[in-house]
Design a protein around this motif. Structure first.
Motif: not given
Length: 172
Positions: A54, A74, A82, A85-87, A101-105
């Motif tokens: 990510f 995952d 995803m 709202t997370d990208w 990306f806002l999140e990096t799961p």
């Protein structure tokens, strides 16, 4: 969007149908060469961009229309989409939009992240239509590169058009 055969025949002043299959083949070859030389995607299509992590990634498909989904496996190996709202797409960094990306799961080991990207022209710019017509006409009129009489090079206008539309970015 391919250039209609009727447009090519009109521009080349061809009013018979005997060579339609040859003109179609040359048109498709010209469009393919233009795509390779410029880095553009001439026809609307969906492509998949694969990412290893990510990290911010420039989308190399030009012109890019949209990104419809970002999916990954995952940590428990379940296919996950995803949330949008997370990208987001950042178009402020140059000619290519950057997928951020806002999140990096966590992703499952050995899998990739996939971004579904729509790209291509819905209507070709006139200069690219001209390049397809000019290349098709040049190849139609001069089918053999080793013809002893009447050799001609690719029209200079095509070289200029290809150079002016070549995708330039911080990637290359």
């Amino acid at each position: 969007m391919t250039v209609p055969l009727s447009t090519i025949k009109s521009a080349l002043k061809i009013d018979y149908d005997d060579d339609d299959s040859e003109l179609t083949r040359l048109r498709d070859a010209a469009a393919s060469l233009i795509e390779r030389e410029t880095g553009l995607t001439l026809t609307p299509q969906s492509r998949t961009l694969y990412l290893a992590s990510f990290k911010d990634t420039a989308i190399p498909f030009v012109p890019m229309t949209s990104v419809s989904a970002v999916t990954y496996y995952d940590g428990s190996n379940a296919l996950t989409t995803m949330p949008a709202t997370d990208w987001w797409l950042d178009r402020s960094e140059g000619p290519l939009p950057v997928l951020r990306f806002l999140e990096t799961p966590a992703i499952y080991e050995g899998t990739n992240i996939s971004a579904a990207v729509s790209c291509g022209y819905s209507s070709l710019p006139n200069e690219l239509v001209h390049a397809v017509v000019a290349l098709t006409g040049a190849w139609y009129s001069n089918p053999e590169a080793f013809q002893p009489i009447g050799l001609s090079v690719v029209p200079m206008s095509v070289q200029y058009i290809l150079e002016s539309h070549r995708v330039r970015s911080f990637i290359r």
